[in-house]
Design a protein around this motif. Structure first.
Motif, PDB file in Angstrom:
ATOM      1  N   LYS A 162       0.849  -1.196   0.000  1.00 23.22           N
ATOM      2  CA  LYS A 162       0.000   0.000   0.000  1.00 23.22           C
ATOM      3  C   LYS A 162       0.884   1.244   0.000  1.00 23.22           C
ATOM      4  O   LYS A 162       1.882   1.288   0.716  1.00 23.22           O
ATOM      5  N   PHE A 163       0.485   2.228  -0.790  1.00 27.43           N
ATOM      6  CA  PHE A 163       1.257   3.471  -0.815  1.00 27.43           C
ATOM      7  C   PHE A 163       0.871   4.336   0.370  1.00 27.43           C
ATOM      8  O   PHE A 163      -0.302   4.388   0.745  1.00 27.43           O
ATOM      9  N   SER A 164       1.855   5.028   0.917  1.00 30.37           N
ATOM     10  CA  SER A 164       1.548   6.013   1.957  1.00 30.37           C
ATOM     11  C   SER A 164       0.633   7.054   1.307  1.00 30.37           C
ATOM     12  O   SER A 164       0.814   7.386   0.140  1.00 30.37           O
ATOM     13  N   PRO A 165      -0.328   7.574   2.036  1.00 26.87           N
ATOM     14  CA  PRO A 165      -1.304   8.487   1.426  1.00 26.87           C
ATOM     15  C   PRO A 165      -0.660   9.653   0.683  1.00 26.87           C
ATOM     16  O   PRO A 165      -1.100   9.993  -0.402  1.00 26.87           O
ATOM     17  N   SER A 166       0.422  10.192   1.223  1.00 28.12           N
ATOM     18  CA  SER A 166       1.030  11.347   0.562  1.00 28.12           C
ATOM     19  C   SER A 166       1.494  10.986  -0.847  1.00 28.12           C
ATOM     20  O   SER A 166       1.341  11.765  -1.785  1.00 28.12           O
ATOM     21  N   THR A 167       2.014   9.778  -1.018  1.00 33.32           N
ATOM     22  CA  THR A 167       2.496   9.344  -2.328  1.00 33.32           C
ATOM     23  C   THR A 167       1.312   9.141  -3.272  1.00 33.32           C
ATOM     24  O   THR A 167       1.359   9.498  -4.441  1.00 33.32           O
ATOM     25  N   ALA A 168       0.264   8.568  -2.728  1.00 36.57           N
ATOM     26  CA  ALA A 168      -0.860   8.213  -3.596  1.00 36.57           C
ATOM     27  C   ALA A 168      -1.636   9.441  -4.057  1.00 36.57           C
ATOM     28  O   ALA A 168      -2.090   9.491  -5.186  1.00 36.57           O
ATOM     29  N   LEU A 169      -1.765  10.417  -3.195  1.00 40.86           N
ATOM     30  CA  LEU A 169      -2.651  11.537  -3.525  1.00 40.86           C
ATOM     31  C   LEU A 169      -1.903  12.825  -3.863  1.00 40.86           C
ATOM     32  O   LEU A 169      -2.479  13.749  -4.406  1.00 40.86           O
ATOM     33  N   GLY A 170      -0.636  12.870  -3.524  1.00 42.31           N
ATOM     34  CA  GLY A 170       0.125  14.082  -3.758  1.00 42.31           C
ATOM     35  C   GLY A 170      -0.357  15.237  -2.894  1.00 42.31           C
ATOM     36  O   GLY A 170      -0.026  16.395  -3.103  1.00 42.31           O
ATOM     37  N   ALA A 171      -1.144  14.915  -1.901  1.00 43.08           N
ATOM     38  CA  ALA A 171      -1.719  15.970  -1.064  1.00 43.08           C
ATOM     39  C   ALA A 171      -0.982  16.052   0.264  1.00 43.08           C
ATOM     40  O   ALA A 171      -0.190  15.177   0.592  1.00 43.08           O
ATOM     41  N   VAL A 172      -1.257  17.090   1.027  1.00 39.75           N
ATOM     42  CA  VAL A 172      -0.621  17.224   2.337  1.00 39.75           C
ATOM     43  C   VAL A 172      -1.482  16.469   3.348  1.00 39.75           C
ATOM     44  O   VAL A 172      -2.558  16.912   3.719  1.00 39.75           O
ATOM     45  N   VAL A 173      -1.021  15.304   3.745  1.00 40.21           N
ATOM     46  CA  VAL A 173      -1.741  14.496   4.742  1.00 40.21           C
ATOM     47  C   VAL A 173      -0.728  14.118   5.810  1.00 40.21           C
ATOM     48  O   VAL A 173       0.471  14.168   5.556  1.00 40.21           O
ATOM     49  N   PRO A 174      -1.191  13.763   7.021  1.00 42.84           N
ATOM     50  CA  PRO A 174      -0.216  13.402   8.053  1.00 42.84           C
ATOM     51  C   PRO A 174       0.684  12.273   7.569  1.00 42.84           C
ATOM     52  O   PRO A 174       0.214  11.316   6.953  1.00 42.84           O
ATOM     53  N   LYS A 175       1.970  12.417   7.867  1.00 42.81           N
ATOM     54  CA  LYS A 175       2.924  11.396   7.423  1.00 42.81           C
ATOM     55  C   LYS A 175       2.734  10.139   8.259  1.00 42.81           C
ATOM     56  O   LYS A 175       2.566  10.218   9.462  1.00 42.81           O
ATOM     57  N   ARG A 176       2.748   9.000   7.605  1.00 47.52           N
ATOM     58  CA  ARG A 176       2.683   7.737   8.347  1.00 47.52           C
ATOM     59  C   ARG A 176       3.953   7.570   9.161  1.00 47.52           C
ATOM     60  O   ARG A 176       5.036   7.937   8.718  1.00 47.52           O
ATOM     61  N   GLU A 177       3.822   6.998  10.359  1.00 48.86           N
ATOM     62  CA  GLU A 177       5.024   6.771  11.160  1.00 48.86           C
ATOM     63  C   GLU A 177       5.772   5.550  10.672  1.00 48.86           C
ATOM     64  O   GLU A 177       6.980   5.475  10.751  1.00 48.86           O
TER      65      GLU A 177
END
Ligand code: AMP
Ligand code: ZN
Length: 473
Positions: free
Chosen positions: A199-214
């Motif tokens: 699974k891609f970290s959300p930031s990679t998938a959406l290109g949006a500013v979302v909290p970074k996964r730990e």
């Protein structure tokens, strides 16, 4: 020794891949919360199997994983890639890092593991310590042509897998597959049964500013984390080989998690049959119903200890039900198991240290051999521990000399794991119970028996038994 194999749906004679050895893998805990008595039932099943095989002379390689990443809240419901990561969600809930959450609940799990006297595996394998192995496995599946990429990750392609002549879902039970189908699948998937491998970290998938996964790692496909199912294939094959003997888990894993493990593994190894025997433990119910955190009945070992029950009394309680049948937990049933356990330990303790054995009469020798055989037949018949316990009691009540009873008990306890020939564990009496006892004693001395009786009931509701000395005149 006979085991019920969920794959063939038959009781089968256990024949290991390599004579005299057995590789065993159990799906372990997701360490995002306390382990509940349902989970423990499944780990006790793994323990009973390993103990029985060892007792039968097999050399065991036992592996259990610890899921500390990538298990999404939607996973168990049938669609394996929806919801939030349980670890990250718990971190948010408790204001800790995901790593702290994993460490804390892993320690709690290991402490409970000891309290229930479970045999340690050769290794507890953590998902976060085997990311490279998981990436390697996904690369193999990709090279075999059974993956595709969508916006949020790399997925396993079940239609391509079936088109290549493989069967998917041999383990599943139909009704559970239908239950899974009620979940709304990710519309980008080619087939609702497909599941995420990476699974891609959300930031990679959406290109949006979302909290970074730990918890995230680099991979050939982008930054992210492994799909939950991948870890079990990667680590079981990594430690036990591409083909091994026995895989265990709770019945809820039978229709999605385990079929996915089989598909991934056999896709990566080119159809080598992954596991020979699949064992599934039926669930524990509480008060006749489902147990769950939201229902407030997902009791932990600490909850039971607070009420004065020893962990090994719970272990005895589990032995009273066959692993393929649902078992209903109530405090009343646990109380009865606890009483029986204490009594058994007391009588077994009284046989210890008996010396000066005389030779047995023919009749007693036959009785001893008959009991030995019955016990063995029970445990070797698909781990029929309720029957084995009945044999234990038959032996305890028999007229065999105590020395012989003691020897049998020591031998059998290697599989029962009840510490019947060791001094009892100390149970700490909670402060509130101490107070109630003191108050009750005062009332009794003052002759106020009806109030004292009320307190006795209160104490017993908390799981403690009151035993009185005579009142001083
Ligand atoms: P989980 O942490 O949810 O992945 O569950 C860990 C293990 O506990 C899995 O093998 C589950 O099948 C098992 N399990 C979960 N709930 C129960 C239950 N009520 N009774 C028995 N086993 C359970
Ligand atoms: Zn697993």
């Amino acid at each position: 020794m006979k085991l019920y194999n969920s794959l063939t749906r038959k009781l089968e004679e256990f024949k290991p891949i390599v004579s005299g050895k057995a590789g065993v893998y159990t799906c372990g805990p997701t360490v995002y919360d306390y382990i509940h008595i349902g989970n423990w039932r499944t780990y006790v099943l793994g323990d009973l199997l390993v103990r029985t095989l060892t007792w039968n002379g097999f050399k065991i390689d036992y592996i259990m994983n610890i899921t500390d990443v990538g298990h999404l809240t939607g996973d168990n419901a049938g669609d394996a890639d929806t919801g939030e990561d349980r670890m990250e969600k718990a971190a948010e809930r408790e204001g800790k890092t995901a790593w702290e959450i994993a460490k804390f609940y892993t320690q709690d799990f290991l402490a409970g593991y000891d309290k229930l006297n479970l045999i340690k595996p050769k290794q507890f394998t953590k998902a976060t310590e085997h990311i490279a192995e998981q990436i390697e496995l996904v690369k193999k599946i990709e090279a075999a042509g059974f993956t595709y990429k969508i916006e949020d990750g790399i997925y396993f392609d079940i239609q391509a897998y079936e088109a290549a002549g493989n069967t998917y879902g041999a383990l599943s039970t139909l009704d559970q597959r239908e239950a899974g189908a009620r979940i709304e699948p990710n519309p980008d998937k080619k087939d609702r049964r497909d599941f995420a491998l990476w699974k891609f970290s959300p930031s990679t998938a959406l290109g949006a500013v979302v909290p970074k996964r730990e918890m995230e790692w680099d991979s050939p496909w982008g930054v992210g984390f492994p799909g939950w199912h991948v870890e079990c294939s990667a680590m079981s094959m990594g430690y036990l080989g591409e083909q091994f003997d026995i895989h265990i888990g709770g019945e809820d894993l039978r229709s999605t998690h385990h079929p996915n493990e089989i598909a991934q593994s056999e896709a990566a190894t080119g159809k080598k049959p992954f596991v020979k025997y699949w064992l599934h433990g039926a669930h524990l119910l509480v008060e006749g119903g489902r147990m769950g955190k939201s229902l407030g009945n997902a009791y932990t070992l600490a909850d039971l200890t607070k009420r004065g029950f020893e962990p090994l009394a719970l272990r005895y309680f589990y032995l009273t039900g066959h692993y393929r049948k649902q078992l209903n937990f109530t405090f009343e049933a646990l109380g009865a198991a606890s009483e029986a356990y204490k009594k058994l330990r007391q009588v077994a303790g009284s046989w210890l240290g008996q010396k000066g054995r005389t030779s047995l009469s023919q009749e007693k020798l036959e009785k001893l051999q008959g009991l030995s055989l019955k016990f063995r037949q029970a445990v070797e018949n698909d781990l029929n521990f309720p029957e084995a316990l009945a044999v234990v009691w038959e032996m305890a009540k028999s007229n065999l000399p105590e020395q012989d009873k003691s020897e049998l008990m020591t031998d059998w306890d290697q599989v029962l794991g009840l510490k019947l020939t060791e001094p009892p564990q100390k149970v700490k009496v909670p402060e509130e119970v101490e107070k109630l006892m003191a108050e009750r004693e005062r009332l009794r001395q003052a002759g106020d028996f009806s109030k004292a009786d009320k307190l006795r009931e209160e104490i017993e509701e908390k799981g403690f038994k009151v035993e009185d000395d005579k009142i001083k005149a």
